[in-house]
Scaffold this motif. Structure first.
Motif, PDB file in Angstrom:
ATOM      1  N   MET A 285      -0.351 -30.696 -28.494  1.00 58.23           N
ATOM      2  CA  MET A 285      -0.752 -30.686 -27.087  1.00 58.23           C
ATOM      3  C   MET A 285      -1.711 -29.530 -26.783  1.00 58.23           C
ATOM      4  O   MET A 285      -2.654 -29.680 -26.014  1.00 58.23           O
ATOM      5  CB  MET A 285       0.482 -30.589 -26.184  1.00 58.23           C
ATOM      6  N   ILE A 286      -1.462 -28.369 -27.396  1.00 57.74           N
ATOM      7  CA  ILE A 286      -2.306 -27.207 -27.120  1.00 57.74           C
ATOM      8  C   ILE A 286      -3.746 -27.442 -27.581  1.00 57.74           C
ATOM      9  O   ILE A 286      -4.695 -26.964 -26.950  1.00 57.74           O
ATOM     10  CB  ILE A 286      -1.723 -25.929 -27.774  1.00 57.74           C
ATOM     11  N   LYS A 287      -3.913 -28.211 -28.654  1.00 59.34           N
ATOM     12  CA  LYS A 287      -5.261 -28.491 -29.153  1.00 59.34           C
ATOM     13  C   LYS A 287      -6.052 -29.329 -28.148  1.00 59.34           C
ATOM     14  O   LYS A 287      -7.247 -29.115 -27.944  1.00 59.34           O
ATOM     15  CB  LYS A 287      -5.182 -29.208 -30.497  1.00 59.34           C
TER      16      LYS A 287
ATOM     17  N   ALA B 104     -12.821 -21.404 -17.379  1.00 59.95           N
ATOM     18  CA  ALA B 104     -11.676 -22.294 -17.577  1.00 59.95           C
ATOM     19  C   ALA B 104     -10.651 -21.577 -18.445  1.00 59.95           C
ATOM     20  O   ALA B 104     -11.004 -20.979 -19.468  1.00 59.95           O
ATOM     21  CB  ALA B 104     -12.105 -23.600 -18.225  1.00 59.95           C
ATOM     22  N   VAL B 105      -9.399 -21.639 -18.025  1.00 62.06           N
ATOM     23  CA  VAL B 105      -8.326 -20.910 -18.711  1.00 62.06           C
ATOM     24  C   VAL B 105      -7.010 -21.676 -18.577  1.00 62.06           C
ATOM     25  O   VAL B 105      -6.853 -22.520 -17.697  1.00 62.06           O
ATOM     26  CB  VAL B 105      -8.136 -19.503 -18.096  1.00 62.06           C
ATOM     27  N   PHE B 106      -6.060 -21.361 -19.460  1.00 59.86           N
ATOM     28  CA  PHE B 106      -4.687 -21.805 -19.247  1.00 59.86           C
ATOM     29  C   PHE B 106      -4.115 -20.949 -18.117  1.00 59.86           C
ATOM     30  O   PHE B 106      -4.476 -19.771 -17.979  1.00 59.86           O
ATOM     31  CB  PHE B 106      -3.834 -21.605 -20.495  1.00 59.86           C
ATOM     32  N   ALA B 107      -3.196 -21.541 -17.334  1.00 56.06           N
ATOM     33  CA  ALA B 107      -2.695 -20.813 -16.164  1.00 56.06           C
ATOM     34  C   ALA B 107      -1.190 -20.970 -15.987  1.00 56.06           C
ATOM     35  O   ALA B 107      -0.602 -21.998 -16.336  1.00 56.06           O
ATOM     36  CB  ALA B 107      -3.405 -21.318 -14.907  1.00 56.06           C
ATOM     37  N   GLY B 108      -0.564 -19.924 -15.448  1.00 55.21           N
ATOM     38  CA  GLY B 108       0.814 -20.012 -14.985  1.00 55.21           C
ATOM     39  C   GLY B 108       1.882 -19.948 -16.059  1.00 55.21           C
ATOM     40  O   GLY B 108       1.829 -19.142 -16.989  1.00 55.21           O
ATOM     41  N   GLY B 109       2.855 -20.849 -15.928  1.00 57.53           N
ATOM     42  CA  GLY B 109       4.041 -20.816 -16.781  1.00 57.53           C
ATOM     43  C   GLY B 109       3.775 -20.938 -18.260  1.00 57.53           C
ATOM     44  O   GLY B 109       4.491 -20.344 -19.078  1.00 57.53           O
ATOM     45  N   CYS B 110       2.755 -21.695 -18.641  1.00 61.54           N
ATOM     46  CA  CYS B 110       2.479 -21.854 -20.070  1.00 61.54           C
ATOM     47  C   CYS B 110       2.031 -20.529 -20.687  1.00 61.54           C
ATOM     48  O   CYS B 110       2.370 -20.225 -21.840  1.00 61.54           O
ATOM     49  CB  CYS B 110       1.448 -22.954 -20.312  1.00 61.54           C
ATOM     50  N   VAL B 111       1.301 -19.727 -19.921  1.00 55.31           N
ATOM     51  CA  VAL B 111       0.865 -18.411 -20.419  1.00 55.31           C
ATOM     52  C   VAL B 111       2.080 -17.506 -20.579  1.00 55.31           C
ATOM     53  O   VAL B 111       2.238 -16.816 -21.594  1.00 55.31           O
ATOM     54  CB  VAL B 111      -0.160 -17.773 -19.460  1.00 55.31           C
ATOM     55  N   ARG B 112       2.940 -17.521 -19.580  1.00 53.55           N
ATOM     56  CA  ARG B 112       4.179 -16.733 -19.650  1.00 53.55           C
ATOM     57  C   ARG B 112       4.987 -17.099 -20.891  1.00 53.55           C
ATOM     58  O   ARG B 112       5.418 -16.229 -21.656  1.00 53.55           O
ATOM     59  CB  ARG B 112       5.014 -17.006 -18.388  1.00 53.55           C
ATOM     60  N   ASP B 113       5.181 -18.398 -21.103  1.00 51.30           N
ATOM     61  CA  ASP B 113       5.987 -18.842 -22.242  1.00 51.30           C
ATOM     62  C   ASP B 113       5.333 -18.479 -23.573  1.00 51.30           C
ATOM     63  O   ASP B 113       6.016 -18.073 -24.521  1.00 51.30           O
ATOM     64  CB  ASP B 113       6.222 -20.354 -22.159  1.00 51.30           C
TER      65      ASP B 113
ATOM     66  N   ASP C 268       4.223 -27.901 -21.101  1.00 51.48           N
ATOM     67  CA  ASP C 268       2.926 -28.452 -20.717  1.00 51.48           C
ATOM     68  C   ASP C 268       1.941 -27.301 -20.518  1.00 51.48           C
ATOM     69  O   ASP C 268       2.331 -26.130 -20.497  1.00 51.48           O
ATOM     70  CB  ASP C 268       3.030 -29.303 -19.441  1.00 51.48           C
ATOM     71  N   TYR C 269       0.683 -27.662 -20.398  1.00 54.07           N
ATOM     72  CA  TYR C 269      -0.372 -26.665 -20.232  1.00 54.07           C
ATOM     73  C   TYR C 269      -1.175 -26.992 -18.980  1.00 54.07           C
ATOM     74  O   TYR C 269      -1.784 -28.060 -18.886  1.00 54.07           O
ATOM     75  CB  TYR C 269      -1.300 -26.651 -21.454  1.00 54.07           C
ATOM     76  N   ASP C 270      -1.133 -26.087 -18.009  1.00 52.18           N
ATOM     77  CA  ASP C 270      -1.956 -26.238 -16.811  1.00 52.18           C
ATOM     78  C   ASP C 270      -3.252 -25.459 -17.013  1.00 52.18           C
ATOM     79  O   ASP C 270      -3.256 -24.380 -17.623  1.00 52.18           O
ATOM     80  CB  ASP C 270      -1.223 -25.711 -15.578  1.00 52.18           C
ATOM     81  N   ILE C 271      -4.323 -26.015 -16.477  1.00 49.01           N
ATOM     82  CA  ILE C 271      -5.645 -25.416 -16.658  1.00 49.01           C
ATOM     83  C   ILE C 271      -6.230 -25.079 -15.292  1.00 49.01           C
ATOM     84  O   ILE C 271      -6.144 -25.877 -14.350  1.00 49.01           O
ATOM     85  CB  ILE C 271      -6.569 -26.389 -17.421  1.00 49.01           C
TER      86      ILE C 271
END
Length: 435
Positions: A1-3, A19-28, A37-40
């Motif tokens: 999924m990250i790819k 453009a960046v990953f954001a929020g909970g996915c960065v924390r994890d 999941d990955y939010d952008i």
């Protein structure tokens, strides 16, 4: 999924946008946890995002959110934004597209407000989230009171994240929650229910209770639970302490069970404070199961649980004391009890209840042996007789049907009648007596 997520970021960056990953996915990721999941987040507007990707869906375009589907996976792509006023304590009245820094400053907690550039492999932290991760501290971004005023549900989200991450609440965050706890009653009951169930499912009941009590959220959401604290119990049966301590011990043994069983554990003795009396200086709570069933039904109605959920929890609370008298049941009553559709859930609850009190498992083991002793068809057999037989004997349908058929089922469960021929003979005699 990250790819795949990285590919979306790459497309946006190649077209000149941040453009960046954001929020909970960065924390994890920083905690070494695989994100679900990955939010952008991006500087590209929703219209631009839609133009750059083939498969999109405008799930929240007014808030800058576009769903991008790539290789069968959906990703939320949100434009950096700044929120306007929150007049309803839930959603911003208006949003305006902004910078990455302003986007971070509108988010709830510092550990949820970081960004990660997967191309440069760089964390972007405008709110000292990395420091709070290191210190295992949950802190509102900016002014804690403002964050709560914007979205009252953040009161409960703070508890959930503190439990989930095993973090301590920052003092300013803790005080703001205590000060604003009353706002939880302005949240739609459905949202409170959904967030509370998520809190329950974290599986840390002792700390959950501690946080809900200390932040005054328990007093606002479940005032009935507050009454369990310092409510005395007879020491011989409950050496563990008051009703609240017993309840927590029960809940700790049910964390792997379905939500309804966990709720039954939380509320099984909710009727004790209202039924507390002293006999020979010993506390008793006669009828607390019945009173508790009524109370838990009202609590769950208040929070808009489904009818099926309410019925199951109510039944578990209403019947949890019957395990104490199973040895006194006649065979038919015992079989009917074992045939309850929720008997397995009741067994889980009662095992936790016994283990959290005196530890005497005699009645539990007795019932367990009986459940193994009887075959399923013995516990819930096909009736030898039915309403058609009563009609055949000339009886008109009415309340007496249930009385007669229940009595005949008792005879069948007691092995007084062992086949249909015998049952018909007994039934005919009873009908003749009535006629």
């Amino acid at each position: 999924m990250i790819k795949i997520a990285k590919k979306i970021v790459k497309v946006l960056q190649k077209n000149g946008y941040e453009a960046v990953f954001a929020g909970g996915c960065v924390r994890d990721m920083l905690l070494g946890i695989e994100p679900h999941d990955y939010d952008i987040a991006t500087s590209a507007t929703p219209d631009v995002v839609e133009s750059l990707f083939k498969h999109t869906k405008a799930v929240g375009k007014a808030f800058g959110v576009i769903l991008v589907r790539m290789k069968g996976v959906d990703f939320e792509v949100a434009t950096f934004r700044k929120d306007g006023n929150y007049s309803d304590g839930r959603r911003p009245d208006t949003v305006s597209f902004s910078t990455m820094k302003e986007d971070a400053e509108r988010r709830d907690f510092t550990v949820n407000a970081m960004f990660y550039d997967p191309i440069k492999k760089e964390v972007i932290d405008h709110v000292y989230g990395i420091s709070d991760l290191t210190l295992k501290t949950l802190r509102f971004v900016g002014n804690a009171n403002h964050r709560i005023e914007e979205d009252h549900l953040r009161l409960l989200r703070a508890v959930r994240f503190a439990l989930k991450l095993d973090f301590e609440l920052d003092p300013s965050t803790f005080e703001a929650i205590r000060r604003n706890a009353y706002l939880v009653n302005r949240i739609a009951p459905e949202r409170v229910r959904e967030e509370f169930v998520k809190i329950l499912e974290v599986g840390k009941p002792r700390r959950m209770m501690d946080l809900l009590f200390s932040t005054h959220l328990m007093q606002m959401i479940f005032p009935e639970i507050v009454a369990l604290k310092d409510s005395p119990q007879y020491f011989e049966y409950h050496p563990e302490g008051d009703v609240l301590e017993h309840t927590i011990l029960v809940m700790e043994k049910l964390t792997n069970q379905k939500m309804e069983v966990q709720l039954a554990g939380m509320f099984h003795d909710i009727g004790k404070p209202d039924t507390l009396k002293f006999e020979n200086e010993k506390p008793t709570n006669k009828g607390h199961d019945r009173i508790g069933a009524d109370t838990v039904e009202w609590i769950m109605l208040r929070l808009k649980f489904s009818n099926d959920e309410i019925t199951l929890v109510r039944n578990l609370v209403a019947d949890h004391m019957k395990h104490h008298i199973v040895k006194e049941f006649k065979k038919s009553t015992l079989k009917r009890y074992m045939a309850l559709p929720y008997i397995n859930e009741l067994m889980f609850l009662n095992k936790a209840d016994f283990l959290s009190a005196s530890g005497n498992m005699e009645h539990f083991e007795f019932l367990k042996e009986k459940m193994n002793e009887f075959e399923p068809e013995e516990i819930k057999p096909i009736p030898f007789v039915n309403g058609h037989d009563l009609i055949g004997f000339g009886l008109k349908p009415g309340p007496v049907f249930k009385i007669l058929l229940d009595e005949m089922m008792d005879f069948q469960l007691e092995d007084i009648v062992i086949n249909r021929k015998q049952a018909l003979k007994v039934l005919k005699e009873k009908v003749n007596l009535i006629s």
